[in-house]
Motif scaffolding. Structure first.
Motif, PDB file in Angstrom:
ATOM      1  N   TYR A  75      -0.021  -2.149   4.882  1.00  8.49           N
ATOM      2  CA  TYR A  75      -0.916  -1.777   5.981  1.00  8.49           C
ATOM      3  C   TYR A  75      -2.095  -2.738   6.092  1.00  8.49           C
ATOM      4  O   TYR A  75      -2.419  -3.219   7.174  1.00  8.49           O
ATOM      5  CB  TYR A  75      -1.409  -0.353   5.758  1.00  8.49           C
ATOM      6  N   LYS A  99       1.374   4.874   1.738  1.00  7.46           N
ATOM      7  CA  LYS A  99       1.085   5.685   2.918  1.00  7.46           C
ATOM      8  C   LYS A  99       1.573   7.099   2.614  1.00  7.46           C
ATOM      9  O   LYS A  99       2.773   7.359   2.530  1.00  7.46           O
ATOM     10  CB  LYS A  99       1.821   5.105   4.135  1.00  7.46           C
ATOM     11  N   TYR A 159      -4.248   5.900   2.947  1.00  6.35           N
ATOM     12  CA  TYR A 159      -3.747   4.613   2.463  1.00  6.35           C
ATOM     13  C   TYR A 159      -4.502   4.185   1.206  1.00  6.35           C
ATOM     14  O   TYR A 159      -5.722   4.345   1.105  1.00  6.35           O
ATOM     15  CB  TYR A 159      -3.937   3.539   3.530  1.00  6.35           C
ATOM     16  N   ASP A 169       0.846  -1.197   0.000  1.00  2.00           N
ATOM     17  CA  ASP A 169       0.000   0.000   0.000  1.00  2.00           C
ATOM     18  C   ASP A 169       0.878   1.242   0.000  1.00  2.00           C
ATOM     19  O   ASP A 169       2.070   1.195   0.332  1.00  2.00           O
ATOM     20  CB  ASP A 169      -0.895   0.014   1.253  1.00  2.00           C
ATOM     21  N   GLU A 187      -5.545   6.944   9.963  1.00  2.00           N
ATOM     22  CA  GLU A 187      -5.647   6.279   8.665  1.00  2.00           C
ATOM     23  C   GLU A 187      -6.108   7.249   7.579  1.00  2.00           C
ATOM     24  O   GLU A 187      -5.621   7.224   6.452  1.00  2.00           O
ATOM     25  CB  GLU A 187      -6.613   5.103   8.789  1.00  2.00           C
TER      26      GLU A 187
END
Length: 620
Positions: A188, A172, A372, A170, A367
């Motif tokens: 993640y 970030k 993400y 993923d 988050e």
């Protein structure tokens, strides 16, 4: 399972190819300029100017850790601040429960970066191992380097995790000069390993409140990129070294199941030892190869139904002591805020060496803040079960197994066994095994059963006498001992130490002579001026010729002459005054020929003559 050395564990790859210099690779290391993938030749340093400190706490001033401690101590002394006295009962605050979760970032022991062909670099010139993708050059694409997976899998198995057959990467998102792409590639949502667990025992240094053992759950382990290295300079200038960007990391995330600061520090120490044992990690906390973030929250204990308190995160702790001290400081800060009627804010905080308080860095991202999203340029990572089975079957002994063997087979204390296993990245215990093998050949087939004191003596010297060799007698003597992964010591070869211990154990030389011989070996006089330890003993006439019984008795008589006041304390003593006895034995050693005196035998003679000769004479 037989003992398998870390050096042996590190010598296999998918096709059984050997590696070099402790890093996994399929071909010899090459400089960035010779890699097939085009590389960017950058200036010695890139730099950026700013009026603020790096917001992610990753700045590094390039100052050795020991010097940071000394400088901080001097600073505190100059400010007139006294060092905070450690409270032996600081693990618990009455009426409050502490909860801690830990995230550990460890650099993997690999020859290549995670998504580029650039070689990993730790001591080379800045910005000399950088691929186009590392700098997020438009048009460059990530290419997963399969070699990076092996140490990650070994780490996951050592931590008792379940390896996932399919995992994904993923993005970030965050913006900082140490991340040129504007996002970090991590795992993640679907990490490669989940559901691990580590059992900590009292010998690991857990809090007394945890009893004999405690089990800590690991939520997941994920692979991710490291960032560039920032070096702060005077005048709000920061130099950027992109050699580190893209280096492969694993992030180990625990469940919030730790309730005492000492246990948190013991957990990080145990993880480091496990990663070193399976050759998964480049280096430990002392060298910057492993960093820990801790999440801290508190709640009152009067209502068990209360939810966990608001947590704060303390970033980039660089020592085991810092882990414990930072948790204690943040726990006490949160309790003070709540008792004053305040509210704990979700935030990221920092910790400085020698500090007594955490400090605010920034608000806590969540988050949503990181946005993400699955990385569209990287295919899912598929891990075959047969690879996992092969790695598990060839894992060899882990630190707990080695400690148990040292205690069981050689009668070492748990403290000494733990020290042997943890020192020098596990290389010191390999050296111990080599010394043991040579002693066994000299003592006979039943050596472990019949001669445990000999091996205990060897362990004691490897732990303590070796420490005295490098106790800063001079700049030259303070050099490293030079342990290798094969279990050899450059400055004190295993064969020479085994010969020395063998003669000392059989009382052919005294401890004083043995220490002088060890120093001669360390300084290169053996081999050199003398071919072997035996050659040095014979040429210098160092063999132990012990006093006879009559000579011991005469020496004891000389030692007690004029000491009637001391002897009178033995007359009606309910408990034998051991201190006074050793005072008289010390006089024996000083008055006699020290090179011919065995202290234990001298003590036995003095004790016997006190009871049978001197005390009866006083009574008469």
């Amino acid at each position: 399972m037989p003992h398998v050395r870390p050096a042996t564990l590190s010598r296999y790859l998918l096709q059984g190819q050997l590696i070099s210099r402790g890093c996994l690779q399929t071909r010899p290391r090459v400089q960035a300029s010779s890699i097939t993938t085009p590389h960017v030749q950058l200036a010695q340093y890139l730099h950026t100017e700013t009026s603020e400190s790096p917001s992610n706490g990753r700045a590094s001033v390039g100052v050795p850790f020991r010097k940071q401690l000394k400088d901080e101590a001097k600073k505190q002394k100059a400010l007139g601040k006294k060092k905070k006295k450690k409270n032996v009962n600081n693990q618990v605050v009455d009426g409050w429960e502490l909860t801690v979760g830990i995230e550990i970032h460890a650099q993997l022991n690999t020859a290549k970066k995670l998504f580029s062909g650039a070689t990993t670099s730790f001591n080379d010139s800045p910005n000399t191992h950088v691929a186009y993708f590392d700098l997020a050059t438009p048009g460059s694409q990530p290419l997963f380097q399969k070699e990076t997976l092996l140490p990650a899998l070994r780490a996951a198995l050592a931590l008792n995790c379940e390896v996932q057959p399919i995992s994904r990467f993923d993005r970030k998102h965050y913006f900082h000069w140490d991340q040129p792409s504007g996002y970090q590639i991590t795992q993640y949502y679907e990490p490669f390993a989940r559901d691990g667990r580590i059992q900590l025992q009292s010998r690991d240094g857990i809090a007394a409140e945890d009893g004999e053992s405690v089990s800590i759950g690991i939520k997941q382990i994920q692979m991710e990129q490291d960032t560039a290295k920032t070096l702060a300079q005077p005048g709000d200038v920061h130099w950027i070294d992109f050699n580190r960007v893209g280096m492969p990391l694993i992030e180990i995330i625990t469940h919030p199941e730790i309730h005492y600061p000492a246990t948190a520090a013991a957990f990080v120490r145990k993880v480091q030892n496990l990663l070193n044992a399976v050759d998964a990690c480049v280096s430990g906390m002392e060298a910057g190869g492993l960093r820990a973030d801790v999440n801290v929250s508190v709640r009152r204990t009067d209502d068990p139904s209360n939810p966990l308190g608001q947590r704060t995160e303390i970033k980039n702790l660089s020592s085991f002591k810092a882990v414990e001290d930072a948790i204690i400081a943040e726990r006490d800060r949160q309790i003070a805020v709540l008792e004053a009627g305040g509210v704990i804010a979700g935030e990221t905080r920092g910790w400085s060496i020698g500090s007594t308080e955490t400090r605010h860095l920034r608000g806590k991202e969540g988050e949503v803040d990181y946005r993400y999203m699955p990385d569209p340029d990287i295919a899912p990572l598929l891990i075959a079960p047969d690879l996992v089975t092969h790695l598990r079957d060839t894992m060899g002994e882990l630190p707990d197994d080695v400690v148990d063997a040292l205690i069981r087979d050689f009668g070492l204390s748990s403290k000494d066994a733990m020290s042997l296993v943890s020192l020098d990245g596990g290389m010191r215990v390999e050296y111990f095994w080599n010394v043991v093998a040579r002693l066994q050949s000299q003592l006979g087939a039943n050596a472990p059963q019949e001669h445990k004191p000999c091996f205990q003596l060897a362990a004691n010297w490897i732990l303590h006498e070796f420490g005295r060799l490098t106790a800063e007698r001079s700049d030259e003597s303070a050099l490293d001992l030079g342990f290798s992964q094969e279990g050899e010591c450059i400055r004190v070869p295993a064969q020479h130490l085994a010969d020395l211990i063998h003669h000392l154990y059989n009382r052919r030389i005294t401890a004083k002579v043995a220490k002088e011989l060890l120093w001669a070996i360390f300084r290169g006089r053996v081999p050199g001026e003398y071919h072997t330890v035996l050659d040095a003993i014979e040429k210098e006439g160092l063999w132990f010729e012990e006093l006879s019984s009559d000579e011991y008795a005469a020496l004891a008589d000389d030692a007690v002459r004029g000491q009637e006041d001391i002897l009178r304390q033995f007359l009606d003593a309910k408990v034998f005054p051991q201190g006074k006895l050793m005072f008289l034995v010390g006089r024996m050693v000083r008055l006699g020929q020290e090179e011919r005196i065995d202290p234990k035998n001298a003590e036995a003679v003095m004790r016997d003559r006190i009871q049978s000769v001197y005390v009866p004479a006083l009574k008469d």
